[in-house]
Motif scaffolding. Structure first.
Motif, PDB file in Angstrom:
ATOM      1  N   GLU A 111       0.275   1.364 -13.400  1.00  0.00           N
ATOM      2  CA  GLU A 111       0.326   2.019 -14.709  1.00  0.00           C
ATOM      3  C   GLU A 111       1.726   1.828 -15.265  1.00  0.00           C
ATOM      4  O   GLU A 111       2.711   2.136 -14.603  1.00  0.00           O
ATOM      5  CB  GLU A 111      -0.001   3.506 -14.565  1.00  0.00           C
ATOM      6  CG  GLU A 111       0.016   4.271 -15.872  1.00  0.00           C
ATOM      7  CD  GLU A 111      -0.267   5.739 -15.669  1.00  0.00           C
ATOM      8  OE1 GLU A 111      -1.448   6.132 -15.747  1.00  0.00           O
ATOM      9  OE2 GLU A 111       0.689   6.494 -15.399  1.00  0.00           O
ATOM     10  N   GLU A 112       1.798   1.308 -16.488  1.00  0.00           N
ATOM     11  CA  GLU A 112       3.094   1.078 -17.137  1.00  0.00           C
ATOM     12  C   GLU A 112       3.374   2.176 -18.157  1.00  0.00           C
ATOM     13  O   GLU A 112       2.467   2.639 -18.849  1.00  0.00           O
ATOM     14  CB  GLU A 112       3.091  -0.257 -17.870  1.00  0.00           C
ATOM     15  CG  GLU A 112       2.907  -1.479 -17.008  1.00  0.00           C
ATOM     16  CD  GLU A 112       2.923  -2.735 -17.850  1.00  0.00           C
ATOM     17  OE1 GLU A 112       3.996  -3.340 -18.022  1.00  0.00           O
ATOM     18  OE2 GLU A 112       1.840  -3.119 -18.349  1.00  0.00           O
ATOM     19  N   THR A 113       4.628   2.562 -18.250  1.00  0.00           N
ATOM     20  CA  THR A 113       5.089   3.475 -19.294  1.00  0.00           C
ATOM     21  C   THR A 113       6.382   2.916 -19.867  1.00  0.00           C
ATOM     22  O   THR A 113       7.249   2.475 -19.108  1.00  0.00           O
ATOM     23  CB  THR A 113       5.366   4.878 -18.741  1.00  0.00           C
ATOM     24  OG1 THR A 113       4.225   5.346 -18.019  1.00  0.00           O
ATOM     25  CG2 THR A 113       5.683   5.857 -19.869  1.00  0.00           C
ATOM     26  N   TRP A 114       6.495   2.908 -21.182  1.00  0.00           N
ATOM     27  CA  TRP A 114       7.758   2.482 -21.772  1.00  0.00           C
ATOM     28  C   TRP A 114       8.075   3.300 -23.018  1.00  0.00           C
ATOM     29  O   TRP A 114       7.201   3.771 -23.725  1.00  0.00           O
ATOM     30  CB  TRP A 114       7.769   0.984 -22.082  1.00  0.00           C
ATOM     31  CG  TRP A 114       6.789   0.507 -23.109  1.00  0.00           C
ATOM     32  CD1 TRP A 114       6.992   0.359 -24.452  1.00  0.00           C
ATOM     33  CD2 TRP A 114       5.437   0.070 -22.878  1.00  0.00           C
ATOM     34  NE1 TRP A 114       5.873  -0.137 -25.067  1.00  0.00           N
ATOM     35  CE2 TRP A 114       4.904  -0.337 -24.120  1.00  0.00           C
ATOM     36  CE3 TRP A 114       4.635  -0.040 -21.734  1.00  0.00           C
ATOM     37  CZ2 TRP A 114       3.603  -0.813 -24.251  1.00  0.00           C
ATOM     38  CZ3 TRP A 114       3.341  -0.509 -21.866  1.00  0.00           C
ATOM     39  CH2 TRP A 114       2.850  -0.890 -23.109  1.00  0.00           C
ATOM     40  N   GLU A 115       9.351   3.478 -23.210  1.00  0.00           N
ATOM     41  CA  GLU A 115       9.847   4.198 -24.381  1.00  0.00           C
ATOM     42  C   GLU A 115      10.224   3.189 -25.452  1.00  0.00           C
ATOM     43  O   GLU A 115      10.794   2.134 -25.169  1.00  0.00           O
ATOM     44  CB  GLU A 115      11.074   5.024 -24.005  1.00  0.00           C
ATOM     45  CG  GLU A 115      11.684   5.823 -25.162  1.00  0.00           C
ATOM     46  CD  GLU A 115      12.906   6.612 -24.735  1.00  0.00           C
ATOM     47  OE1 GLU A 115      13.624   7.111 -25.624  1.00  0.00           O
ATOM     48  OE2 GLU A 115      13.146   6.737 -23.520  1.00  0.00           O
ATOM     49  N   TYR A 116       9.883   3.501 -26.694  1.00  0.00           N
ATOM     50  CA  TYR A 116      10.243   2.620 -27.800  1.00  0.00           C
ATOM     51  C   TYR A 116      10.461   3.454 -29.052  1.00  0.00           C
ATOM     52  O   TYR A 116      10.100   4.642 -29.097  1.00  0.00           O
ATOM     53  CB  TYR A 116       9.161   1.558 -28.035  1.00  0.00           C
ATOM     54  CG  TYR A 116       7.833   2.112 -28.504  1.00  0.00           C
ATOM     55  CD1 TYR A 116       7.505   2.151 -29.858  1.00  0.00           C
ATOM     56  CD2 TYR A 116       6.893   2.598 -27.589  1.00  0.00           C
ATOM     57  CE1 TYR A 116       6.290   2.658 -30.297  1.00  0.00           C
ATOM     58  CE2 TYR A 116       5.682   3.108 -28.008  1.00  0.00           C
ATOM     59  CZ  TYR A 116       5.384   3.140 -29.370  1.00  0.00           C
ATOM     60  OH  TYR A 116       4.191   3.653 -29.795  1.00  0.00           O
ATOM     61  N   GLU A 117      11.056   2.842 -30.047  1.00  0.00           N
ATOM     62  CA  GLU A 117      11.365   3.545 -31.294  1.00  0.00           C
ATOM     63  C   GLU A 117      10.843   2.758 -32.490  1.00  0.00           C
ATOM     64  O   GLU A 117      10.758   1.525 -32.452  1.00  0.00           O
ATOM     65  CB  GLU A 117      12.882   3.722 -31.437  1.00  0.00           C
ATOM     66  CG  GLU A 117      13.513   4.593 -30.365  1.00  0.00           C
ATOM     67  CD  GLU A 117      15.023   4.654 -30.495  1.00  0.00           C
ATOM     68  OE1 GLU A 117      15.586   3.742 -31.152  1.00  0.00           O
ATOM     69  OE2 GLU A 117      15.639   5.585 -29.951  1.00  0.00           O
ATOM     70  N   SER A 118      10.499   3.486 -33.536  1.00  0.00           N
ATOM     71  CA  SER A 118      10.214   2.816 -34.798  1.00  0.00           C
ATOM     72  C   SER A 118      11.514   2.207 -35.319  1.00  0.00           C
ATOM     73  O   SER A 118      12.609   2.716 -35.049  1.00  0.00           O
ATOM     74  CB  SER A 118       9.643   3.806 -35.819  1.00  0.00           C
ATOM     75  OG  SER A 118      10.572   4.858 -36.059  1.00  0.00           O
ATOM     76  N   GLN A 119      11.421   1.129 -36.052  1.00  0.00           N
ATOM     77  CA  GLN A 119      12.633   0.447 -36.504  1.00  0.00           C
ATOM     78  C   GLN A 119      13.373   1.235 -37.576  1.00  0.00           C
ATOM     79  O   GLN A 119      14.590   1.120 -37.705  1.00  0.00           O
ATOM     80  CB  GLN A 119      12.274  -0.951 -37.019  1.00  0.00           C
ATOM     81  CG  GLN A 119      11.773  -1.873 -35.909  1.00  0.00           C
ATOM     82  CD  GLN A 119      11.710  -3.317 -36.366  1.00  0.00           C
ATOM     83  OE1 GLN A 119      12.256  -3.692 -37.404  1.00  0.00           O
ATOM     84  NE2 GLN A 119      11.034  -4.147 -35.592  1.00  0.00           N
ATOM     85  N   LEU A 120      12.662   2.062 -38.336  1.00  0.00           N
ATOM     86  CA  LEU A 120      13.288   2.888 -39.366  1.00  0.00           C
ATOM     87  C   LEU A 120      13.105   4.359 -39.017  1.00  0.00           C
ATOM     88  O   LEU A 120      12.110   4.739 -38.396  1.00  0.00           O
ATOM     89  CB  LEU A 120      12.685   2.596 -40.742  1.00  0.00           C
ATOM     90  CG  LEU A 120      12.756   1.137 -41.213  1.00  0.00           C
ATOM     91  CD1 LEU A 120      12.049   0.977 -42.553  1.00  0.00           C
ATOM     92  CD2 LEU A 120      14.194   0.656 -41.299  1.00  0.00           C
ATOM     93  N   PHE A 121      14.053   5.186 -39.425  1.00  0.00           N
ATOM     94  CA  PHE A 121      14.015   6.611 -39.101  1.00  0.00           C
ATOM     95  C   PHE A 121      13.586   7.407 -40.323  1.00  0.00           C
ATOM     96  O   PHE A 121      14.192   7.307 -41.400  1.00  0.00           O
ATOM     97  CB  PHE A 121      15.396   7.086 -38.634  1.00  0.00           C
ATOM     98  CG  PHE A 121      15.395   8.496 -38.123  1.00  0.00           C
ATOM     99  CD1 PHE A 121      15.086   8.757 -36.804  1.00  0.00           C
ATOM    100  CD2 PHE A 121      15.685   9.551 -38.963  1.00  0.00           C
ATOM    101  CE1 PHE A 121      15.087  10.051 -36.319  1.00  0.00           C
ATOM    102  CE2 PHE A 121      15.684  10.850 -38.499  1.00  0.00           C
ATOM    103  CZ  PHE A 121      15.382  11.109 -37.171  1.00  0.00           C
ATOM    104  N   SER A 122      12.539   8.193 -40.157  1.00  0.00           N
ATOM    105  CA  SER A 122      12.041   9.037 -41.247  1.00  0.00           C
ATOM    106  C   SER A 122      12.465  10.476 -41.017  1.00  0.00           C
ATOM    107  O   SER A 122      12.018  11.123 -40.062  1.00  0.00           O
ATOM    108  CB  SER A 122      10.510   8.955 -41.330  1.00  0.00           C
ATOM    109  OG  SER A 122      10.012   9.914 -42.239  1.00  0.00           O
TER     110      SER A 122
END
Length: 373
Positions: A165-176
């Motif tokens: 099972e894989e888990t990864w953290e990521y972010e949207s490219q723009l901040f709202s």
């Protein structure tokens, strides 16, 4: 709707092949076949973890794959010449489980009574104890590679199955930092409404098997598990992999090997066609009824690794190119006047490309996993 899995995929594919017995493509002019089979997935866990089974029905109707959970069934684990343990249905429909504290020296079977009063029972199976293993990794060929080593000095572990099972953290490219509520643009509560950071969890898509039957000892060395390209979204911030190992009987191994061949090696009309899949679960009233699944019993050993990507060797630090999303930013006044859907980034600008500002649109959740750093 239940998770679409290897067994479900096999049923959909098998239904398609049922329309033709040859290797040439044939378009059926009559109504499609509707095959409705009970699918049983899980393991009778004789270790410290819970025993969990998923029950569903998988069929193909009018060209669409449909998977529905079997809810409100009565499910139990029976000990040979011993007690019976109930598996209650959990919050998620079609999932039944409990921590049973079973004796690994005994044999067990699964019994199911569906909501329409049909009964199914598996064969009694011996419990297989999974030995410990080492989970290794290396940076090679522009990829993060995982391999596995295990050894059973007793020689009793011959057939292995792996899941991860894989888990990864990521972010949207723009901040709202703003939101739309009742047609108004309002500030977000960034502690509860932050859609910038997400975590995505995915199970292994493939069936991973290994056999030491042709070796002089029960030793597995450098068994490949997964390779992740360095430019993958998974390797932007933090990444984790959880690998689980179980030991199978020869009959269970044959079942999973057949399923793997049927789901992963059929690529053209010249490849091997799907073969019949025989499990160890039968209807008590209709011996000819098809039931898909193989019930095994045993312990599971597991290892988790978690990486902070910024601590990788310098060539591995993955920096996103935000050009495409920055070019999609527009003035809120323009967006509002056109009536288009958008996400406000701040008091003066927004984006129509919603995935640039809402990380959830990439399949993740804003709920941080308990095992995260």
């Amino acid at each position: 709707m239940a998770r679409f899995n290897h067994i479900s995929f096999f049923i959909i594919m098998l239904t398609g092949f049922a329309l033709s017995g040859c290797k040439e493509r044939y378009v059926q002019p009559v109504k499609d076949v509707n095959s409705n089979f009970l699918v049983v997935e899980g393991l009778i866990n004789t270790g410290a973890d819970s025993t969990i089974f998923n029950l569903s029905y998988t069929f193909k109707l009018d060209g669409k794959a449909i998977v529905t959970p079997e809810k409100t069934a009565t499910v139990s684990v029976e000990t040979e010449n011993g007690p019976v343990y109930a598996l209650p249905e959990t919050i998620k429909g079609g999932k039944y489980g409990a921590n049973l504290g079973l004796d690994p020296a005994k044999k067990y079977r699964l019994r199911i009574r569906t909501k329409d009063n049909k009964e199914y029972v598996s064969q009694f199976v011996e419990s297989k104890v999974s030995p410990p293993f080492n989970l290794n990794y290396n940076f090679d060929n522009n990829a993060l590679n995982f391999t596995l080593d295990t050894y059973d000095a007793s020689g009793k572990s011959i057939y292995y199955k792996y899941d991860y099972e894989e888990t990864w953290e990521y972010e949207s490219q723009l901040f709202s930092s703003f939101k739309i509520e009742n047609g108004n643009i309002l500030p977000r509560n960034l502690s509860t409404e932050n859609i910038h950071t997400c975590w995505r969890v995915l199970p292994s898509p493939n069936i991973l098997l290994t056999s030491t039957a042709n070796l002089s000892e029960s030793r597995v060395t450098d068994r490949p598990i997964l390779s992740i390209p360095s430019k993958s979204q998974k390797l932007h911030i933090e990444y984790s992999i959880l690998v689980k190992q179980s030991v199978l009987t020869a009959e269970a191994f044959a079942f999973w090997e057949t399923l793997r061949n049927n789901t992963e090696k059929v690529g053209s009309i010249f490849d091997a066609q799907p073969s019949q899949l025989f499990g160890n679960i039968k209807s008590t009233s209709n011996a000819d009824e098809t039931v898909i699944g193989f019930v095994s019993a045993g312990t599971v050993t597991q290892k988790r690794l978690l990486f902070i990507v910024s601590e990788f060797p310098s060539p591995w630090f993955n920096v996103e190119d935000k050009t495409e999303c920055l070019e999609a930013v527009s003035k809120i006044t323009f967006l509002r006047s056109t009536g288009r859907q958008f996400i406000p980034l701040d008091a003066g600008g927004g984006t129509e490309k919603l995935s640039c500002a809402d990380c959830r649109l990439f399949g993740g959740s804003t709920q941080k996993p308990s095992y995260w750093k």
